[in-house]
Design a protein around this motif. Sequence first.
Motif, mmCIF file in Angstrom:
data_model
loop_
_atom_site.group_PDB
_atom_site.id
_atom_site.type_symbol
_atom_site.label_atom_id
_atom_site.label_comp_id
_atom_site.label_asym_id
_atom_site.label_seq_id
_atom_site.Cartn_x
_atom_site.Cartn_y
_atom_site.Cartn_z
ATOM 1 N N ASP A 1 0.784 -1.179 0.141
ATOM 2 C CA ASP A 1 0.160 -0.009 -0.137
ATOM 3 C C ASP A 1 0.953 1.219 0.034
ATOM 4 N N TYR B 1 2.437 2.401 3.366
ATOM 5 C CA TYR B 1 1.725 2.444 4.495
ATOM 6 C C TYR B 1 1.163 0.978 4.885
ATOM 7 N N HIS C 1 -2.211 -0.231 11.736
ATOM 8 C CA HIS C 1 -1.883 -1.560 11.351
ATOM 9 C C HIS C 1 -0.423 -1.723 11.297
ATOM 10 N N PHE D 1 -10.654 -1.164 1.385
ATOM 11 C CA PHE D 1 -10.242 -1.209 -0.022
ATOM 12 C C PHE D 1 -10.964 -2.246 -0.973
ATOM 13 N N PHE E 1 -7.670 -2.438 5.952
ATOM 14 C CA PHE E 1 -7.077 -1.785 4.635
ATOM 15 C C PHE E 1 -6.965 -3.357 3.701
ATOM 16 N N GLN F 1 -2.069 -5.530 5.627
ATOM 17 C CA GLN F 1 -2.165 -4.548 6.570
ATOM 18 C C GLN F 1 -2.855 -5.316 7.948
ATOM 19 N N ARG G 1 2.511 13.363 11.313
ATOM 20 C CA ARG G 1 1.249 13.167 10.603
ATOM 21 C C ARG G 1 0.734 11.763 11.032
ATOM 22 N N ASP H 1 -1.667 8.646 10.536
ATOM 23 C CA ASP H 1 -2.266 8.005 9.799
ATOM 24 C C ASP H 1 -3.469 7.398 10.439
ATOM 25 N N VAL H 2 -4.616 7.602 9.504
ATOM 26 C CA VAL H 2 -5.918 6.813 10.430
ATOM 27 C C VAL H 2 -6.044 7.042 11.727
ATOM 28 N N GLU I 1 -4.810 12.400 10.743
ATOM 29 C CA GLU I 1 -5.567 12.217 9.472
ATOM 30 C C GLU I 1 -6.858 11.541 10.100
ATOM 31 N N HIS J 1 -2.024 12.354 -1.555
ATOM 32 C CA HIS J 1 -1.562 11.168 -2.491
ATOM 33 C C HIS J 1 -2.509 10.114 -2.482
ATOM 34 N N ASP J 2 -4.037 10.582 -1.877
ATOM 35 C CA ASP J 2 -4.983 9.790 -1.952
ATOM 36 C C ASP J 2 -6.182 10.052 -2.840
ATOM 37 N N ARG K 1 -5.390 5.028 -6.751
ATOM 38 C CA ARG K 1 -4.640 6.303 -6.566
ATOM 39 C C ARG K 1 -3.278 6.413 -7.263
ATOM 40 N N ARG L 1 0.261 9.838 -8.443
ATOM 41 C CA ARG L 1 1.353 9.237 -7.742
ATOM 42 C C ARG L 1 2.578 8.860 -8.801
#
Length: 557
Positions: free
Chosen positions: A73, A76, A116, A161, A179, A183, A213, A215-216, A275, A335-336, A430, A434
């Motif tokens: 991912d 991630y 994760h 996902f 995800f 993950q 930052r 994540d989730v 996030e 990036h998403d 995505r 990228r």
Amino acid sequence: MAVMRAGGFPFLREGVDWWRSAVVYQIYPRSFADSDGDGIGDLPGITSRVWHLAALGVDAVWLSPFYPSALADGGYDVDDHRDVDPRLGTLADFDDMVAALHGAGLRIIADIVPNHTSDRHPWFREALASGRGAPERERYIFRDGRGPGGAEPPNDWQSGFGGPAWEPVGDGQWYFHYFAKEQPDLNWDDPGVREDFRTTLRFWSDRGVDGFRIDVAHGLVKDLSEPFAPWSEVAEVTRADGTHPLWDREGVHEIYADWRRVFDEYDPPRFAVAEAAVHPTRRARYASPEGLGQAFNFQMQEAGFQPDEFRAVIDAGLADMRVSGSTTTWLLGCHDTLRVATRYGLPRDPDLNSHQVGQRWLLTNGAEPVADLALGERRARAAALVLLALPGATYVYQGDELGLHEVPDLPPESLQDPIATRSRGTAKGRDGCRVPLPWTPDGPSFGFGPGGAQPPQPAWFGRYAVSVEADDPDSTLSMYRRALSLRRSLTSEEEFAWVSDPDESVLHFVRPGGWHCVSNFGGAPVELPHGTVAVSSVRLEDGRLPRDATAWVLVED
Ligand code: GLC
């Protein structure tokens, strides 16, 4: 003209509150710059291009994950939170990069992925090897399957996902992964997990990282008690009241209060931004000074280029600031999401938000409806000047400073995003935002590195190269440079006031020091206030601002 205090923050502390009004540039490391020709961007690549960030005039860099990873991912999926992926460099390269960024006056924000790990993380390998009921499985979310031999998943919950959120491990147990299956979700009730992340935060803080930052950030604490509600019911649970079993549960805030104590061990305290895809009314908790301190506001990514939509998102973001005492964030993409220059070139659909229109368009490989790319680019410039004039922090995704477009028609075999494979054709993924950046108008990978680029760059990328735009005073890059340099000199106050009325197709607001921002969203060219036009997103027509454009005017009191 009603003047409102946006932040409610009494004073700015030198060196501590830098993040409140920072312009943060997001680097997606594997597509920024490649130093060794393997087609994957790397940390020495970033170090070699710090000049671009300095010339652009941003205050900080947010670095998406650079840790060892199978890139299931895009990084991630983290194998080891305290190391650098060998394809991206070494810890020594990391230190060099931090030194170069700090040397240029830029701060660095690292991405922490606590929801994760990857399925290659030593903890997960141990969990698999140690078998049913072993304490090593407590770090993750294992449950017995249903039916004979546990052959059925514990419930019918779905991954974000696409496909089921459970994966069998062959002994009657299944693990939960919101995800990709690579993950596995961590169990934040486990004290060892909590301790390890404190260690990770200190590890990077000790290496000079200025902030994180997260994540989730809204997903760490889950209610997986039985009996399970069917997914059809879970999916309907409102996100406004904290009762969703997966998202935004009260317990996450204990984790961030604990992390705050770690951040405050440092001088200056380390910064963090959440996030958190939560109901807007619940963002303030994440942004509180006892918590992470700032939370992403994603609403601009869903707004169309419409004055009423912009105004509503701005009002909501300013209201956030009054509630939390923090500053909000403004961003047009990351990036998403589909690149903003392309998104604004798509026709509106009254039933869908702007982001959803983009997702549907991707499924046609960008063939339908026809995107007006020049219009999209023009609007993206106008929007950038709006965001950069607002109080609070602005996040700029790499390439948006060039007006770069989405690549909607990548060869299917080059797609890497698990969304593309797991969704079975219902989502494109995505990868199109990228694609490695163009730095020069020609060469094998447009100056990205000495080798190729993955996913491959289209031929039209050269037009958007950094070196091309740097030489063109009318380019998007030149506009960003002018605006960012001016922004630095203008104000650190957080006052804001609307000048235009809600139903107008012109948005006009004023900031302290006579800084006026005027945008014309449609119709005939409009007069600007009397003053100095300091920057505009397009050339003025007879001194007036044409449609789909923004200008900053400095007016003497
Ligand atoms: C965040 C990241 C996204 C990633 C997901 C799972 O939403 O922005 O890129 O796929 O978390 O880690």
